[in-house]
Design an enzyme around this catalytic site. Structure first.
Site, PDB file in Angstrom:
ATOM      1  CG  ASN A   8      58.481  94.889  47.548  1.00 27.67           C
ATOM      2  OD1 ASN A   8      58.613  94.244  46.502  1.00 27.67           O
ATOM      3  ND2 ASN A   8      59.114  94.584  48.665  1.00 27.67           N
ATOM      4  NE  ARG A  92      62.980  94.749  47.032  1.00 25.95           N
ATOM      5  CZ  ARG A  92      62.844  93.478  47.385  1.00 25.95           C
ATOM      6  NH1 ARG A  92      61.650  92.979  47.608  1.00 25.95           N
ATOM      7  NH2 ARG A  92      63.901  92.723  47.503  1.00 25.95           N
ATOM      8  CG  HIS A 181      69.083  91.745  51.179  1.00 20.43           C
ATOM      9  ND1 HIS A 181      69.679  90.575  51.602  1.00 20.43           N
ATOM     10  CD2 HIS A 181      67.767  91.486  51.097  1.00 20.43           C
ATOM     11  CE1 HIS A 181      68.766  89.651  51.775  1.00 20.43           C
ATOM     12  NE2 HIS A 181      67.589  90.176  51.474  1.00 20.43           N
ATOM     13  CG  ASN A 212      62.075  84.188  55.733  1.00 19.10           C
ATOM     14  OD1 ASN A 212      62.329  83.228  56.449  1.00 19.10           O
ATOM     15  ND2 ASN A 212      60.931  84.837  55.782  1.00 19.10           N
ATOM     16  N   GLY A 213      65.683  85.731  53.575  1.00 14.66           N
ATOM     17  CA  GLY A 213      66.843  85.883  52.704  1.00 14.66           C
ATOM     18  C   GLY A 213      67.887  86.586  53.548  1.00 14.66           C
ATOM     19  NE  ARG A 242      66.259  82.623  48.734  1.00 14.51           N
ATOM     20  CZ  ARG A 242      66.254  83.943  48.875  1.00 14.51           C
ATOM     21  NH1 ARG A 242      67.384  84.632  48.817  1.00 14.51           N
ATOM     22  NH2 ARG A 242      65.129  84.583  49.052  1.00 14.51           N
ATOM     23  CG  ASP A 284      59.727  81.534  61.850  1.00 13.25           C
ATOM     24  OD1 ASP A 284      60.567  81.962  62.672  1.00 13.25           O
ATOM     25  OD2 ASP A 284      58.670  82.135  61.589  1.00 13.25           O
ATOM     26  CD  GLU A 385      64.719  96.158  52.377  1.00 14.50           C
ATOM     27  OE1 GLU A 385      65.182  95.633  51.363  1.00 14.50           O
ATOM     28  OE2 GLU A 385      64.060  95.527  53.220  1.00 14.50           O
TER      29      GLU A 385
HETATM   30  P1  ADP Z   1      62.170  88.451  54.849  1.00  8.84           P
HETATM   31  O1  ADP Z   1      61.815  89.910  54.804  1.00  8.84           O
HETATM   32  O2  ADP Z   1      63.470  88.111  54.195  1.00  8.84           O
HETATM   33  O3  ADP Z   1      61.053  87.523  54.483  1.00  8.84           O
HETATM   34  P2  ADP Z   1      62.390  88.887  57.717  1.00  8.84           P
HETATM   35  O4  ADP Z   1      63.327  90.045  57.696  1.00  8.84           O
HETATM   36  O5  ADP Z   1      60.975  89.137  58.090  1.00  8.84           O
HETATM   37  O6  ADP Z   1      62.460  88.072  56.367  1.00  8.84           O
HETATM   38  O7  ADP Z   1      63.014  87.809  58.713  1.00  8.84           O
HETATM   39  C1  ADP Z   1      62.434  86.563  58.922  1.00  8.84           C
HETATM   40  C2  ADP Z   1      63.229  85.816  59.994  1.00  8.84           C
HETATM   41  O8  ADP Z   1      63.314  86.620  61.155  1.00  8.84           O
HETATM   42  C3  ADP Z   1      62.583  84.508  60.409  1.00  8.84           C
HETATM   43  O9  ADP Z   1      63.565  83.496  60.491  1.00  8.84           O
HETATM   44  C4  ADP Z   1      62.009  84.807  61.771  1.00  8.84           C
HETATM   45  O10 ADP Z   1      62.087  83.695  62.609  1.00  8.84           O
HETATM   46  C5  ADP Z   1      62.887  85.913  62.285  1.00  8.84           C
HETATM   47  N1  ADP Z   1      62.050  86.771  63.139  1.00  8.84           N
HETATM   48  C6  ADP Z   1      61.139  87.652  62.721  1.00  8.84           C
HETATM   49  N2  ADP Z   1      60.509  88.234  63.758  1.00  8.84           N
HETATM   50  C7  ADP Z   1      61.053  87.695  64.875  1.00  8.84           C
HETATM   51  C8  ADP Z   1      60.854  87.858  66.274  1.00  8.84           C
HETATM   52  N3  ADP Z   1      59.937  88.707  66.750  1.00  8.84           N
HETATM   53  N4  ADP Z   1      61.613  87.126  67.107  1.00  8.84           N
HETATM   54  C9  ADP Z   1      62.534  86.284  66.640  1.00  8.84           C
HETATM   55  N5  ADP Z   1      62.770  86.070  65.349  1.00  8.84           N
HETATM   56  C10 ADP Z   1      62.040  86.754  64.469  1.00  8.84           C
END
Ligand code: ADP
Length: 398
Positions: A8, A92, A181, A212-213, A242, A284, A385
């Site tokens: 990726n 990816r 996604h 995050n997304g 976003r 976050d 994924e």
């Molecule tokens: P991406 O892959 O889109 O960057 P993720 O799937 O890692 O994002 O998700 C990130 C989000 O998930 C953040 O908002 C984070 O706060 C939340 N998150 C990730 N791990 C934890 C956890 N252990 N407890 C609570 N929230 C979490």
């Protein structure tokens, strides 16, 4: 059965997993950071062992791929004895436009078609292509497969993918909803069917990929029929940074008021909005969660707006499918935040959905979180994924 390397590739990063497809187990995974920037490093984690950090200059992605191959075959922290053990590479790719409705073996023609999609994803596709070329250079005899974030959504009907703008923008410039996604939505919906023990053809599922997304997808009979992201990943839910859906006239209004040009405005919508923008705390969700617990009104406001938007999409997709069997939660937030899952589900009592608080008190484990007699089921399904990409790769290289 072979070992598949999943790649990726971003503009300055490269994530990888080497998966043994006999057991579908991860042999090693890692991440190259700051490629082409000062302070580049490789973090390599062999299964069950400590992470090794290798700090070395990576001027380009060729060097990054070389370092990954060296790490995988290293006598100390490697997991294979030579490169020939890698049977195929799965890449990816973010945007497949209308050209790709499934994964494909990468050929010169496929690369050309991917380049044509680059205009639609200028931040992502060029980086994906750089990764493909770097791998081809170092592994010229290894088959490569492209797996697209958009491909799963190519089954959307016209009424779902068209915007209410002049039709010629679609015919001339391919402006339409594509969705992203897709690999995650496909994987999660398949797992929902497996966990419920029902054929996916008989199920109406809504997958909430909340990271995050974030995006929501309506999966009817195993096919994506609608999804919340659009031409780009900016549309849909309120995300980490976003905005998601807004009235497009807001842009003109704010650009006048704040004296911004279009690039600055887009920057606000992509990087300074969403959970970060509303809360002023963080993108976050963990920080928003603790803010909510402490009674911080800014955190509560952001949390509630996020939840409400997810709820609206679920409601509209239940209508689009004329029914609903299951809602699934996945990705960082969906897998870890039971409160948000429960809050979202609480709106769907009218559909006969009830969450079991005990079952919902889990993180990152495949679980049915609704009660035994809940008419609509709710599930937590950790996404994978990379495994999906590896499975497609095996399927195509068979
Ligand atoms: P991406 O892959 O889109 O960057 P993720 O799937 O890692 O994002 O998700 C990130 C989000 O998930 C953040 O908002 C984070 O706060 C939340 N998150 C990730 N791990 C934890 C956890 N252990 N407890 C609570 N929230 C979490």
């Amino acid at each position: 059965m072979m070992k598949v390397l999943v790649i990726n590739c971003g503009s300055s990063s490269l994530k990888y997993q080497l998966i043994d497809m006999e057991t579908e187990s991860v042999l090693a995974k890692g991440l190259c950071e700051r490629i082409g920037i000062d302070g580049s490093r490789l973090k390599h984690t062999p299964a069950g062992k400590d992470t090794v950090v290798l700090e070395e200059v990576m001027p380009d992605h060729n060097k990054a791929v070389q370092m990954v191959l060296d790490a995988l075959t290293d006598s100390e922290y490697g997991v294979i004895s030579n490169m020939q053990e890698i049977g195929a590479v799965g890449h990816r790719v973010v945007h497949g436009g209308e050209a790709f409705s499934g994964s494909v073996l990468i050929t010169d023609d496929v690369i050309k078609a991917m380049e044509e999609c680059s205009e639609l994803a200028p931040l992502h596709n060029p980086a994906n292509l750089i990764g493909i070329r770097a791998c081809q250079k170092l592994m010229p005899d290894t088959p490569m497969v492209g797996v697209f974030d958009t491909a799963f959504h190519q089954t959307m009907p016209e009424e779902a993918y068209l915007y209410g703008i002049p039709y010629e923008y679609y015919t001339k410039y391919k402006v339409r909803r594509y969705g992203f996604h897709g690999t995650s939505h496909r994987y999660v919906s398949q797992r929902v069917a497996a966990v419920l023990g029902k054929p996916i053809e008989d199920l109406k599922i809504i997958v909430c990929h909340l990271g995050n997304g974030a995006s929501v997808c309506a999966v009817d009979g195993g096919k994506s029929v609608d999804t919340s992201m659009g031409l780009t990943p900016l549309e849909g839910l309120i995300m980490g940074t976003r905005s998601g859906d807004i009235d497009p006239a807001i842009m003109q209004y704010i650009m006048h008021k704040e004296n911004l040009d279009i690039d600055q405005m887009m920057d606000v919508l992509n990087k300074k909005s969403g959970i970060l923008g509303i809360s002023g705390i963080s993108s976050d969700f963990r920080e928003v969660e603790s803010g909510c617990e402490a009674g911080n009104p800014d955190a509560i406001r952001a949390n509630n707006a996020f939840v409400y938007h997810v709820v609206k999409y679920i409601g509209s997709y239940a209508a689009a499918m004329n029914g609903l069997d299951a809602i699934a939660f996945t990705a960082g937030l969906g897998e870890n935040n039971g409160k948000v899952r429960a809050q979202i589900c609480s709106y769907f009592g009218f559909l006969g959905l009830t969450v079991d608080p005990e079952r919902n008190a889990v993180r990152g484990v495949e679980t049915i979180i609704s009660t035994e007699d809940s008419k609509v089921k709710a599930l937590l399904i950790p996404t994978d994924e990379e495994l999906m990409i590896a499975r497609d790769t095996v399927e195509i290289c068979r």
